[in-house]
Scaffold this active site. Structure first.
Site, PDB file in Angstrom:
ATOM      1  CG  ASP A 285      -2.185   0.898   0.891  1.00 47.61           C
ATOM      2  OD1 ASP A 285      -2.078   1.765  -0.001  1.00 47.61           O
ATOM      3  OD2 ASP A 285      -3.233   0.746   1.548  1.00 47.61           O
TER       4      ASP A 285
HETATM    5  C1  BGC Z   1      -5.058   3.162  -0.018  1.00 48.96           C
HETATM    6  C2  BGC Z   1      -5.130   2.141  -1.128  1.00 48.96           C
HETATM    7  C3  BGC Z   1      -5.032   2.825  -2.458  1.00 48.96           C
HETATM    8  C4  BGC Z   1      -3.745   3.610  -2.499  1.00 48.96           C
HETATM    9  C5  BGC Z   1      -3.509   4.310  -3.820  1.00 48.96           C
HETATM   10  C6  BGC Z   1      -3.880   4.080  -0.179  1.00 48.96           C
HETATM   11  O1  BGC Z   1      -3.904   5.123   0.725  1.00 48.96           O
HETATM   12  O2  BGC Z   1      -5.031   2.515   1.233  1.00 48.96           O
HETATM   13  O3  BGC Z   1      -6.312   1.406  -1.021  1.00 48.96           O
HETATM   14  O4  BGC Z   1      -5.107   1.908  -3.489  1.00 48.96           O
HETATM   15  O5  BGC Z   1      -3.768   4.581  -1.480  1.00 48.96           O
HETATM   16  O6  BGC Z   1      -4.360   5.373  -4.000  1.00 48.96           O
END
Ligand code: BGC
Length: 759
Positions: A285
Site C-alpha cells: 500500500d
Molecule cells: C489506499 C489504497 C489505495 C492507495 C492508492 C492508499 O492510501 O489505502 O487502497 O489503493 O492509497 O491510491
C-alpha cells in the site's frame, strides 16, 4: 479452436515470455531492477493544496522527483494519472529513460468506475447480483484501459464488521461468503479470462490482510485477529479472488498481531504463494514499505526494503523517496537476496509482457474519448443503481408513489441536489454534467405533470478534521453564497407542508466516508435528524432516502417514517434509478450486506455470532437498548411479495465429503413482477469448535412475474461445512447435525436439518 492447440499456443507464449525476461534480467543492473519494483504516485495538486496539513509536502516536489527517476530508467510503474495524453507523455519518458526499452505499468484506484461511476462497492454488494457486478467492473476496465490504465487497485475485499471504519463503503460488508462471491465477480469483470485481452486490466484485491478490523474502527490502527478469525472470516474473499486469477494483491497498512502486515512473510509467502498458489505480483500500500520504519519495526529504509522484499512484497508503492531505491545496498549487505529481487522483477515484467506493453505501450487518445462517452456504459450503471437500492421499510405500502395521484412533491435535504455526493467517494475522473442527482432524476421523471419543489433545509456539514481527499477538486462541499440557515430550515418545512409527499434525503457527505473517514458515532451529521423530524411533523407522508456507505443511526426514522429506501451513493445514473424505484417502474431488490446496528455502542455487530452463554438473552445483552440489529443482514423489502415453501434436502444423511441439494419453492403472490434474493443459512450443532448460529452458504437472485412460482436449488458441499478449528489448529469437516434455513433474509424461518456422519 479446440482446447489442446490453444493450450499449446499459450505454453509457447509463456515460454517466450520467460525467455525474454531471462534475457532482460541478465542485462539489468541492481539499480535498474530496484527501479522496476518501484511504483510512484504522480499528481499535480491544485493551487493551495500545499497548505494542507494532511499532505505536509511541497506539491511540485513530487512530480519533479518522478520525472527525474523516469529519466534514469528507475520507474517500474506510475499511479494516479488518468489523462490519456499525459499517460502517453509519461510512457514516452519512461521508454526514453530505460535503456532496455521496458515500458511503465500504469495503475489507478478504479474502484467503482472511471468516467461512468457505478454505485459504491458496498451498494454493488447489496445487489447480490454477480452478473451486474461483473459487468460493472468490465465497463470500468474498458474505460480504464482506453485511457492507458493497466491495473486497478480493486476490488477491496476486506471484510468489514465495524461501520465506524470509513472504508466499509469500499467492500462487500460483513460476510465472507458474500464477500468471496463479490470478489470473484469483480476480478472476472476487470480481467475477463485473461487480462492480456483487449479492454481488460489487472485486478488487485486488497488489503492483505485484516485491515477492516482496525481497533475502534479507526483507520490504520492496529489489528488483532485470531488464526480462526483470519482463516474463516478474513481470508475467504482473498482466496476466492486469487483462485479467480487476480494478477495482483495489495498489502495492508496496519500492524497485524504486532507485525506490520506489509512485512509479513507468513501472509505473502506462506499463505498467499505457497498456500494458495498465487502467481501474480504483490504491491505495497502507499508508502507502506517506508512506514516499516515509522512503525518501529525496521531500523532504516534499507532494512525496510530488505524485509518487505524478503516477506514477498514485489513492488513498493511510494509517494516520494522509495525505500526500494535502497535495495542495491541491501543486496550488497546480504540482507536481501539477488534471487528474491530477481523473482519480483520477473513477476512485474511478466505482467507487462502479458499486457502486451512492449509491443504496444501507447493509447489512442481519440478512441479513449469515444470509449468514455459510450452510452452503453451508462445503461449498466443505471441497472446497477436500480438493483443495489435496499427498501428498509414500507409501512402501509407508501411506496411506490403513483404520479397520477400526486400534484406536488417536496424534495428536502442538501444531498438531494448534490451531484458530487451522488457519486460517492473514491472517484476522480467523473463528469458532473452527466451525473443525475436525486432532484434531477425526479424532475425528469415527472416532467410538468407533478410540481417538484426543492429545499436544502440545512447547510452542508464539514468534517472536524479535513480529509486528504478534500484537496482534490470539488470534494469539499460548500453552501451557496448568502445561505441563511434559519430561514432555509423554515422554508424547507413549509415546502414539505404544502406538498402531497415529501422525499427527504439524509446521509453523509461523500468526504465523510472512505479512507481516512472513520467516525466515532453513526448519527446523521448536522441538523439532518431535526429537519427530518420537522418534515414528518407537518403530517405530509414522508419517504426517507438514505445516501450512505455505512449504517447510520435510524432509530427514530425506523419508528416514525413510513418508507425508507437506502440508495447508497448510487453513481452517475443515481437520480434516474431512484425515480424509477420511487414511482414503481422497477421494484427495489437489494439486500443489506451488513447487520444494521441501532446505535454505535453495539458495533461490531454480526449475524454470524456464536450461541455463547445464555443465548436466550441474545437480544438483551445491554440493559439500556436491545442488542439486536435495527435491520438484519440480508434484509430488503420489495414491491413483490414472496412466500417460501417445500424446503427439501435430497438426502437426510451424508458422509463428510458428501454433497446435498436443497430445494425450495418461491412464489411471488403480488400482482407485480419483482426480483428476490433467496438466501440459505447453515448452522452446525456441535463439533470441534462452536460454530456461528447461522452462516450464509448460498444465494440466488431470481425474478418472478406476478403470481409466479419457481423452484430454487442450492448445492451444499463439504467446502460449505469445512472450517478452521482452533482445537485442531487446522481445517476440519466435523460430523454433526446441521440446521438449514432458506428465506429472504438472515432471519429466515423455514428450516430443515440434515446429518453428516461417518457411517
Ligand atoms: C489506499 C489504497 C489505495 C492507495 C492508492 C492508499 O492510501 O489505502 O487502497 O489503493 O492509497 O491510491
Amino acid at each position: 479452436m479446440s482446447d489442446q492447440p490453444r493450450q499449446t499456443e499459450r505454453q509457447i507464449q509463456a515460454d517466450g515470455i520467460q525467455a525474454q525476461i531471462d534475457e532482460l534480467l541478465g542485462r539489468m543492473t541492481p539499480a535498474e531492477k530496484a527501479g522496476q519494483v518501484t511504483q510512484y504516485f504522480y499528481f499535480r495538486l491544485p493551487a493551495g493544496a500545499a497548505a494542507e496539513p494532511a499532505l505536509g509536502m511541497d506539491p511540485d516536489a513530487q512530480p519533479r522527483a518522478v520525472e527525474e527517476a523516469l529519466g534514469r530508467g528507475a520507474v517500474g510503474s506510475l499511479l494516479f494519472v488518468t489523462d490519456p495524453a499525459e499517460i502517453n507523455r509519461l510512457q514516452r519518458a519512461a521508454l526514453a529513460g530505460n535503456r532496455h526499452g521496458i515500458p511503465a505499468l500504469f495503475g489507478f484506484d478504479v474502484i467503482h468506475g472511471l468516467r461512468t461511476i457505478f454505485p459504491v462497492p458496498i451498494a454493488m454488494a447489496a445487489s447480490w447480483d454477480m452478473e451486474t457486478i461483473e459487468q460493472g467492473q468490465a465497463v470500468a476496465a474498458r474505460e480504464a484501459r482506453a485511457v492507458g490504465i493497466h491495473w486497478a487497485f480493486a476490488p477491496m475485499v476486506d471484510v468489514a464488521r465495524d461501520p465506524r471504519w470509513g472504508r466499509i463503503v469500499e467492500g462487500a460488508g460483513e460476510d465472507p461468503f458474500l464477500g468471496a462471491a463479490v470478489a470473484v465477480a469483480q476480478v472476472r469483470g476487470f480481467q475477463g479470462t485473461d487480462y492480456g485481452q483487449e479492454d481488460r486490466i489487472i485486478a488487485g484485491p486488497k488489503h492483505f490482510a485484516g485491515y477492516g478490523a482496525a481497533l475502534g474502527g479507526r483507520d490504520y490502527d492496529e489489528v488483532h485477529l485470531s488464526d480462526a478469525e483470519l482463516q474463516n472470516t478474513i481470508f475467504p474473499p482473498f482466496k476466492a479472488a486469487v483462485e479467480a486469477g487476480a494478477g495482483n494483491v495489495m498489502t495492508a497498512y496496519m500492524d497485524l498481531n504486532g507485525v506490520p502486515a506489509s512485512a509479513s512473510r507468513w501472509l505473502f509467502t506462506e499463505v498467499l504463494r505457497e498456500g494458495w498458489g498465487f502467481g501474480g505480483f504483490v504491491v505495497s500500500d502507499a508508502n507502506a514499505v517506508r512506514n516499516l520504519v515509522t512503525h518501529g519495526f525496521a531500523a532504516d529504509l534499507t532494512d525496510a526494503a530488505a524485509r518487505a522484499m524478503t516477506a514477498g512484497v514485489d513492488m513498493e508503492m511510494a509517494i516520494q523517496d522509495p525505500a526500494y531505491a535502497h535495495l542495491p545496498e541491501a543486496l550488497q549487505a546480504g540482507t536481501a537476496g539477488q534471487d528474491v529481487l530477481d523473482a519480483s522483477v520477473r513477476r512485474i515484467l511478466e505482467a507487462k509482457l502479458r499486457l502486451g506493453l512492449f509491443g504496444n505501450p501507447y493509447v489512442d487518445e481519440d478512441r479513449a474519448r469515444e470509449v468514455l462517452a459510450d452510452p452503453r456504459h451508462r445503461e449498466v450503471a443505471l441497472v446497477a443503481a436500480e438493483r443495489s437500492a435496499v427498501l428498509l421499510r414500507n409501512e402501509g405500502n407508501l411506496l411506490p408513489l403513483d404520479p397520477d395521484e400526486l400534484a406536488s412533491v417536496a424534495v428536502i435535504g442538501p444531498l438531494a441536489d448534490s451531484r458530487r455526493d451522488t457519486l460517492g467517494p473514491w472517484v476522480f475522473d467523473f463528469d458532473l454534467s452527466e451525473t443525475v442527482s436525486v432532484l434531477d432524476g425526479l424532475r425528469r421523471k415527472v416532467e410538468d405533470r407533478v410540481r417538484v419543489e426543492f429545499a436544502a433545509g440545512i447547510p452542508v456539514v464539514q468534517r472536524v478534521f479535513p480529509s486528504m481527499f478534500d484537496m482534490f477538486g470539488g470534494n469539499r462541499p460548500e453552501d451557496p453564497e448568502d445561505f441563511d440557515a434559519e430561514a432555509e430550515f423554515r422554508r424547507a418545512v413549509d415546502v414539505a407542508d404544502g406538498a402531497d409527499v415529501a422525499v427527504v434525503v439524509v446521509g453523509e457527505w461523500q468526504n465523510m466516508i472512505g479512507e481516512a473517514a472513520s467516525r466515532s458515532s453513526l448519527g446523521l451529521p448536522g441538523r439532518q435528524l431535526e429537519l427530518l423530524q420537522a418534515v414528518v411533523g407537518t403530517g405530509t407522508p414522508t419517504v426517507l432516502l438514505v445516501m450512505n456507505g455505512r449504517p447510520l443511526d435510524l432509530r427514530w426514522a425506523a419508528e416514525h417514517v413510513p418508507a425508507i429506501l437506502d440508495i447508497w451513493y448510487p453513481g452517475t445514473q443515481g437520480g434516474t434509478a431512484v425515480a424509477k424505484l420511487l414511482f414503481g417502474e422497477v421494484s427495489p431488490s437489494g439486500k443489506l450486506p451488513f447487520s444494521w446496528p441501532r446505535t454505535v455502542g453495539q458495533v461490531p455487530l454480526v449475524y454470524s455470532h456464536t450461541h455463547s452463554h445464555e443465548p436466550q438473552n441474545q437480544g438483551r445483552r445491554y440493559w439500556d437498548e436491545p442488542s439486536t440489529p435495527l435491520f438484519p443482514f440480508g434484509h430488503g423489502l420489495s414491491y413483490g411479495r414472496f412466500s417460501y415453501s417445500d424446503l427439501i434436502v435430497d438426502q437426510p444423511s451424508i458422509p463428510p465429503e458428501g454433497t446435498i441439494t436443497v430445494s425450495v419453492q418461491v412464489t411471488n403472490t403480488a400482482d407485480r413482477a419483482a426480483a428476490e434474493v433467496v438466501q440459505l443459512y447453515l448452522h452446525q450443532r456441535h463439533g470441534s469448535a462452536s460454530r456461528p448460529v447461522r452462516e450464509l452458504k448460498g444465494f440466488q437472485r431470481i425474478t418472478l412475474s406476478p403470481q409466479a412460482s419457481q423452484q430454487v436449488q442450492v448445492r451444499i458441499g463439504p467446502e460449505h461445512r469445512r472450517h478452521w478449528s482452533t482445537t485442531e489448529r487446522d481445517w476440519v469437516l466435523d460430523n454433526s447435525i446441521f440446521d438449514l434455513w432458506v428465506g429472504g433474509s438472515s432471519t429466515a424461518e423455514l428450516a430443515t436439518t440434515f446429518e453428516v456422519t461417518q457411517t
